[in-house]
Design a protein around this motif. Structure first.
Motif, PDB file in Angstrom:
ATOM      1  N   UNK A  40       0.847  -1.196   0.000  1.00 60.64           N
ATOM      2  CA  UNK A  40       0.000   0.000   0.000  1.00 60.64           C
ATOM      3  C   UNK A  40       0.882   1.245   0.000  1.00 60.64           C
ATOM      4  N   UNK A  41       0.516   2.262  -0.821  1.00 60.30           N
ATOM      5  CA  UNK A  41       1.292   3.517  -0.809  1.00 60.30           C
ATOM      6  C   UNK A  41       1.352   4.117   0.592  1.00 60.30           C
ATOM      7  N   UNK A  42       0.321   3.878   1.392  1.00 57.59           N
ATOM      8  CA  UNK A  42       0.329   4.396   2.769  1.00 57.59           C
ATOM      9  C   UNK A  42       1.404   3.697   3.609  1.00 57.59           C
ATOM     10  N   UNK A  43       1.613   2.414   3.338  1.00 55.70           N
ATOM     11  CA  UNK A  43       2.642   1.671   4.073  1.00 55.70           C
ATOM     12  C   UNK A  43       4.033   2.177   3.678  1.00 55.70           C
ATOM     13  N   UNK A  48       8.908   5.455   5.188  1.00 51.95           N
ATOM     14  CA  UNK A  48       9.786   6.607   4.971  1.00 51.95           C
ATOM     15  C   UNK A  48       9.748   7.564   6.164  1.00 51.95           C
ATOM     16  N   UNK A  49       8.549   7.794   6.686  1.00 48.25           N
ATOM     17  CA  UNK A  49       8.411   8.731   7.812  1.00 48.25           C
ATOM     18  C   UNK A  49       9.064   8.182   9.087  1.00 48.25           C
ATOM     19  N   UNK A  50       9.074   6.873   9.233  1.00 46.82           N
ATOM     20  CA  UNK A  50       9.555   6.257  10.468  1.00 46.82           C
ATOM     21  C   UNK A  50      11.086   6.125  10.493  1.00 46.82           C
ATOM     22  N   UNK A  51      11.687   6.165   9.310  1.00 42.91           N
ATOM     23  CA  UNK A  51      13.117   5.826   9.201  1.00 42.91           C
ATOM     24  C   UNK A  51      13.995   6.642  10.153  1.00 42.91           C
ATOM     25  N   UNK A  52      13.647   7.908  10.372  1.00 41.86           N
ATOM     26  CA  UNK A  52      14.500   8.756  11.227  1.00 41.86           C
ATOM     27  C   UNK A  52      14.423   8.346  12.695  1.00 41.86           C
ATOM     28  N   UNK A  53      13.478   7.494  13.041  1.00 36.30           N
ATOM     29  CA  UNK A  53      13.359   7.067  14.447  1.00 36.30           C
ATOM     30  C   UNK A  53      13.993   5.700  14.701  1.00 36.30           C
ATOM     31  N   UNK A  54      14.758   5.213  13.726  1.00 36.61           N
ATOM     32  CA  UNK A  54      15.334   3.869  13.884  1.00 36.61           C
ATOM     33  C   UNK A  54      16.449   3.812  14.937  1.00 36.61           C
ATOM     34  N   UNK A  55      16.814   4.970  15.484  1.00 32.48           N
ATOM     35  CA  UNK A  55      17.754   4.937  16.626  1.00 32.48           C
ATOM     36  C   UNK A  55      17.090   4.363  17.880  1.00 32.48           C
ATOM     37  N   UNK A 250       4.861   0.234  11.686  1.00 30.42           N
ATOM     38  CA  UNK A 250       4.112   1.332  11.059  1.00 30.42           C
ATOM     39  C   UNK A 250       3.581   0.922   9.677  1.00 30.42           C
ATOM     40  N   UNK A 251       4.377   0.130   8.950  1.00 30.87           N
ATOM     41  CA  UNK A 251       3.913  -0.316   7.627  1.00 30.87           C
ATOM     42  C   UNK A 251       2.702  -1.227   7.783  1.00 30.87           C
ATOM     43  N   UNK A 252       2.744  -2.084   8.778  1.00 29.69           N
ATOM     44  CA  UNK A 252       1.625  -2.984   9.026  1.00 29.69           C
ATOM     45  C   UNK A 252       0.361  -2.222   9.380  1.00 29.69           C
ATOM     46  N   UNK A 253       0.512  -1.240  10.274  1.00 31.43           N
ATOM     47  CA  UNK A 253      -0.653  -0.447  10.679  1.00 31.43           C
ATOM     48  C   UNK A 253      -1.250   0.286   9.474  1.00 31.43           C
TER      49      UNK A 253
END
Ligand SMILES: *Cc1c(COP(=O)(O)O)cnc(C)c1O
Length: 355
Positions: A40-43, A48-55, A250-253
């Protein structure tokens, strides 16, 4: 095998995944039941939005995925489990519900991983034969005295049990866990999720790998009674509490919330499946009635392995399973309409050479 390997694994036969060729762009891949469609494009946006929180570590409670699943399926989060692919839930379930004094049973023709997990967990496995039409016979599992594992729909046969048949198996094993592996349920079969309130021995496992176009994300989920789910969590917290990573959560949600895209994709797969099945029948195949994203089919003149090899030579990968009953058959994943047209075109040419 090194001389250091634990002796209990000396005869372990690991699962053999379908071929994943390196030069993937040179093949049409119809061999591992992946979706031909993007997530899904939303996933994709959520990742992409979550990537900066991978710390940061992911939430061990599985949020925000848990809430999305809870809302979509009408099940409280205390009855939901999430995992790194549904294979991981299966592994945890074997650890939790099988052991020295508790064997497992499953159909003799089914998902190959069940046998591997039984070996890995040193559990006695009983394989129950399918009937002559490749069907699971519910009565064969009644009062088994074992943990029961059934893929519904089954793979590689593509056949589904009805909800009543599944319920009869759950009801007739009151003192054992019954695991229903619904990897393919979204392609037209009946889910047993509605039964988890009624039976405390039922575990229903699903995945994002097939109907939600995210095999590469490794995300699975399961529904069951609170007792069963808390047992699985005990295993998970003893193994890897952060088993589902931030991107998957986040992708799953997002995927769960994009019901429109999900429907569009699964309906298209079903449409292409029915079209492909009709074409195969006209070419001399016997095709089992599929409720999955693949077809299990046997040609009236050419063997399964010959078809598999000939298509591979044309750059099209399908799956062939050795084994007395499965050898005449091939399993063909449903891809896009264009991929199926190409497969059918090449297949026609191959079969003409045998005339
Ligand atoms: C594909 C498949 C799985 C594994 O799914 P993942 O979520 O990718 O681990 C489990 N059971 C069956 C029957 C499958 O076909």
């Amino acid at each position: 095998m090194s001389r250091f390997l634990n002796s209990r694994y000396s005869s372990l036969k690991p699962y053999v995944p379908g071929e994943q060729p390196k030069n993937i762009s040179e093949f049409i891949k119809l061999n591992t039941n992946e979706s031909p469609f993007e997530p899904s494009p939303m996933a994709i946006k959520a990742i992409n939005d979550e990537a900066t929180r991978l710390n940061l570590y992911p939430t061990p409670t599985g949020e925000p995925l848990m809430s999305a699943l809870s809302k979509r399926y009408g099940v409280p989060t205390s009855r939901i489990f999430t995992s790194n692919g549904s294979d991981e839930t299966l592994a945890f379930a074997f650890l939790a519900f099988c052991g020295k004094d508790k064997g497992v049973c499953f159909p003799d023709i089914s998902y190959g991983f069940y046998k591997v997990y039984a070996q890995l967990c040193c559990v006695d496995a009983m394989e129950i034969p399918l009937d002559k039409d490749f069907k699971v016979v519910p009565e064969d599992y009644f009062n088994s005295g074992r943990t029961v594992v059934i893929a519904n729909p089954n793979a590689p046969t593509s056949l589904a049990l009805t909800l009543d048949e599944v319920e009869s198996i759950v009801k007739n094993n009151p003192n054992d866990v019954v695991i229903i592996d619904e990897a393919y349920v979204d392609f037209g079969a009946q889910s047993a999720v509605s039964l988890i309130d009624k039976y405390d021995n039922l575990l229903v496992i699903q995945t994002f790998s097939k109907s939600r176009n995210m095999a590469g994300e490794r995300l699975g989920f399961a529904f069951g009674g609170e007792g069963i789910i808390s047992d699985l969590n005990a295993i998970r917290y003893s193994f890897n509490p952060y088993n589902v990573d931030r991107l998957a959560l986040v992708a799953g949600a997002a995927s769960i919330e994009d019901e429109v895209y999900f429907k569009q994709c699964t309906e298209e797969i079903i449409r292409v499946r029915e079209y492909t099945a009709e074409c195969l029948k006209k070419m001399g195949f016997e095709v089992l009635p599929s409720k999955t994203n693949f077809l299990f089919a046997k040609h009236n003149a050419v063997g399964g392995e010959a078809i598999y090899l000939a298509l591979k030579a044309k750059g099209i990968l399908i799956r062939h399973f050795a084994g007395e009953r499965t050898a005449p058959y091939v399993r063909i994943t449903i891809g896009s309409m264009a991929q199926m047209e190409k497969m059918l075109y090449e297949l026609e040419a191959i079969l003409n050479e045998y005339k």
